[in-house]
Design an enzyme around this catalytic site. Sequence first.
Site, PDB file in Angstrom:
ATOM      1  N   CYS A 129      -2.564   0.275   9.743  1.00 45.62           N
ATOM      2  CA  CYS A 129      -3.579  -0.652   9.204  1.00 45.62           C
ATOM      3  C   CYS A 129      -4.620  -1.057  10.234  1.00 45.62           C
ATOM      4  CB  CYS A 129      -2.909  -1.924   8.701  1.00 45.62           C
ATOM      5  SG  CYS A 129      -1.582  -1.654   7.540  1.00 45.62           S
TER       6      CYS A 129
ATOM      7  N   HIS B 278       0.837  -1.203   0.000  1.00 50.48           N
ATOM      8  CA  HIS B 278       0.000   0.000   0.000  1.00 50.48           C
ATOM      9  C   HIS B 278       0.876   1.259   0.000  1.00 50.48           C
ATOM     10  CE1 HIS B 278      -3.202  -2.641   2.109  1.00 50.48           C
ATOM     11  NE2 HIS B 278      -3.688  -2.313   0.925  1.00 50.48           N
TER      12      HIS B 278
END
Length: 250
Positions: free
Chosen positions: A245, A159
């Site tokens: 996250c 990501h």
Amino acid sequence: MIAITREVSPSIARAELTHLERLPIDYPRAVAQHEDYCDALRELDVEVRVLPADAAYPDCVFVEDTAIVLDELAIITRPGAASRRGETTVMAEALAPLRTLVTIEAPGTIDGGDVLHLGRTLYIGRSDRTNDDAIAQVAKLVQPHGYEVVPVTFHGALHLKTAATRVSEDSLVINPEWVDRSIFRGFRTIACHPDEPFAANALMIGPTLIGSAQYPRTLDRLQRVASVMAIDSTELAKAEGGVTCCSILL
Ligand code: GLY
């Protein structure tokens, strides 16, 4: 501030992996480390709302990917990994009392981990998980609220927020091997230590950073701009998750 988190799934050993080799995850240790993470948030006066785990979703602890939350609205994502799509249901239920909800529609796919929110700009990484269709949908949803969307090309990481996160009012920690530092206008950048490529993910709570203890040389660099709380996050790191996250912040 409120943080929405979710317990570690008992099936975490089957989490999606993109850039990492599979290593055994110590589940009780992963749970304990996640509880320490929630406690660190509480120490910083954050109200933590913990959603229950679901064995059907090995990656469900990584709640950041399920929604993009702004002051004005919450965008429920359509995660790029098919195995993760169902994770959004409980997040939508949790966010419904707090924000107006909108959703990303097929063929768009986007993970919240690809969205770096800096002021009125959303930098969105193009990745295996996030496509241009979803980026265009987000741009259309947020433009009426005065946000600009800047698509970002990066390499080497799952990501965008594995490669760059905010660490103070005017600075970011980045892995310069994975993302071009000149993209982030108006922000100075601090490179993670070259021996700690996964260290460019830290969670900023006001003047404090929650960072991963396994990256001490990068955390030393970050002490220059923030007060750092180091937590053990070795087990979820094996599931390709970092400290951002594991929460959605409002
Ligand atoms: N295991 C984290 C993810 O693939 O989203």
